[in-house]
Design an enzyme around this catalytic site. Sequence first.
Site, PDB file in Angstrom:
ATOM      1  N   LYS A  72       0.856  -1.195   0.000  1.00  0.00           N
ATOM      2  CA  LYS A  72       0.000   0.000   0.000  1.00  0.00           C
ATOM      3  C   LYS A  72       0.885   1.236   0.000  1.00  0.00           C
ATOM      4  O   LYS A  72       1.902   1.273   0.705  1.00  0.00           O
ATOM      5  CB  LYS A  72      -0.899  -0.015   1.246  1.00  0.00           C
ATOM      6  CG  LYS A  72      -1.917   1.124   1.292  1.00  0.00           C
ATOM      7  CD  LYS A  72      -2.832   0.976   2.502  1.00  0.00           C
ATOM      8  CE  LYS A  72      -3.885   2.064   2.576  1.00  0.00           C
ATOM      9  NZ  LYS A  72      -4.777   1.910   3.752  1.00  0.00           N
ATOM     10  N   SER A 148      -9.741   1.924   2.791  1.00  0.00           N
ATOM     11  CA  SER A 148      -8.840   2.677   1.939  1.00  0.00           C
ATOM     12  C   SER A 148      -7.808   1.822   1.207  1.00  0.00           C
ATOM     13  O   SER A 148      -7.252   2.274   0.212  1.00  0.00           O
ATOM     14  CB  SER A 148      -8.098   3.747   2.757  1.00  0.00           C
ATOM     15  OG  SER A 148      -7.243   3.145   3.714  1.00  0.00           O
ATOM     16  N   SER A 172      -9.934  -0.367   7.034  1.00  0.00           N
ATOM     17  CA  SER A 172      -9.327  -0.192   5.711  1.00  0.00           C
ATOM     18  C   SER A 172      -8.592  -1.398   5.153  1.00  0.00           C
ATOM     19  O   SER A 172      -8.177  -1.378   3.998  1.00  0.00           O
ATOM     20  CB  SER A 172      -8.370   1.003   5.724  1.00  0.00           C
ATOM     21  OG  SER A 172      -9.096   2.203   5.672  1.00  0.00           O
TER      22      SER A 172
END
Lengths: 473, 94
Positions: A72, A148, A172
């Site tokens: 990420k 997210s 997330s």
Amino acid sequence: MSLASSTITDLRQKLVAKEISPSDIIRDLASAIEQKNPTLGAYLGWDVEKALAHAEQADLTQPLGGIPIGIKDNINVLGEPCSCGSKMLAGTYRAPYDAGAISSLRRAGAVPLGRLNMDEFAMGSSTENSALGITRNPHDLERIPGGSSGGSAAAVAGDIAIATLGSDTGGSIRQPAALCGCVGLKPTYGRVSRYGLVAFASSLDQIGPITKTVADAALLLNSLCGKDPRDSTSLDVAVPDFTQALGQDIRGMRIGLPREYFVAGIHAGVSAALQAAVKKLEALGAIPVEISLPHTDLGVSTYYIIAPAEASANLARFDGVRYGHRSPKANDLLEHYMMTREEGFGPEVKRRILLGTYVLSSGYYDAYYLKAQRARTLIRQDFEKAFESVDLIVSPTSPAPAHKLGELKDNPLAAYLEDIFTIPVNLAGLPAISLPCGHAIEDGASLPVGLQMIAKPLDELTLLRAADAFERQ
Amino acid sequence: MPAPEINIHHVAKLARLALTEEEAVHFHAQLTSILSHVDQLSHHDLQAEPSAHPTPVYDVVREDVPRSGFSQEEALQNAPRRVMNQFQIPKVVE
């Protein structure tokens, strides 16, 4: 089956047997990424040559030796950009160091490959708040992947990553894993070093894996957990071998069903999938127990005070002086700060900075922040009490399957309310996993539904044992 | 419960965030709606000690031994503007 669509466990067997080399995996993955990423938009960037160089050096005797892991884009990887999905950092910033989690992966022989899209600074549940591009759900390209960590989940589900790292502040990791039909695990607060994770809300953030199977999550967790002196919140506690939770049975395990979580407003398809999941757990020998988490309805309000408050402080570092975007238009220092931040941040980040600044500002601190901290204690105590009578709590991960792109874009409050089942876990610092438990039909599309399991602090073993038993059935 | 009063320009200045007039109107409306929702906390009797974080870990200090950090070049490598191996900011003192 292509190498790109394989699990860590399968690839490790082939690597150890010398049927394949780490470079074979990287090359197969690179061609899958090049083919599918223009449509999925999961990756923001990838450097095949660098990954190949690392792969050739990989120590295959290590538990993750030769396995590429997607990262990420809010986790620092030495020499790579780290954009956080924001114009504030894109195109200007390169990480001068490895995050603690990246050092851990490298020690275990893994090879970081690719930066994954995300909601800007991890603020959002759809990845639509990325300033750098749209990520699509591999199960229906007109729908969000969740967020997210949407890029991390879409890459795993779309078979353009073997496994990825995400970060989870209010759901997330778990929510995008649920919406994309993969496994997402948020470890106990303090289990995994956050050194080098760009901070959003420091009392809530935690790094964790998104994988194709529960066994892969256990493998990654083995390497990620442990005390890091560079993160003062990381816990100095023993790390068990999480793979010993695999292949066990769950006879006699007490499974808590919070009555506050099984309420009206849940999508019918999600509700049906959950009922079937509970039946399956029962068939495996688990004992369902109705429990109560009476302060559940305070979760979203508490979170949307605490997280923005902490974010407003954490994001003060983006001031155009040491790194990132700097406004060329400013005439003095105040203007420099104000215009740099106006130009660099997107709407959701601005909204949360303003919200956080407001609730911490003079005269409002007691009314909002202090109250939220008291509510947080009550939410944690709810779980403590529940865990006196159960070993595990189950719920839907998200009240609805993946929405269409743009559906909730102008209604932030409606989007926030969808975090109802994941948020309390972060407030209480508990470990939780989301794993696939069927599908819901929406507008003719068959969309994955996630089952969330929540355990006591540091009891990831129970979580993995139950999740693995469920997955094997 | 009446909607809370928010002076959006004051808050934006505290946050060091310039807003266009359009943004100010937009965010004012959205913040008012969010704050009206979170105001539900004031209807509850919250008899509990406040907790700032979820784990019982306090006052963590590291060993008081020297250790190396970034080199000057590493620290400055991302600076949008640098001069004489330092970060450059707009002039503060006349």
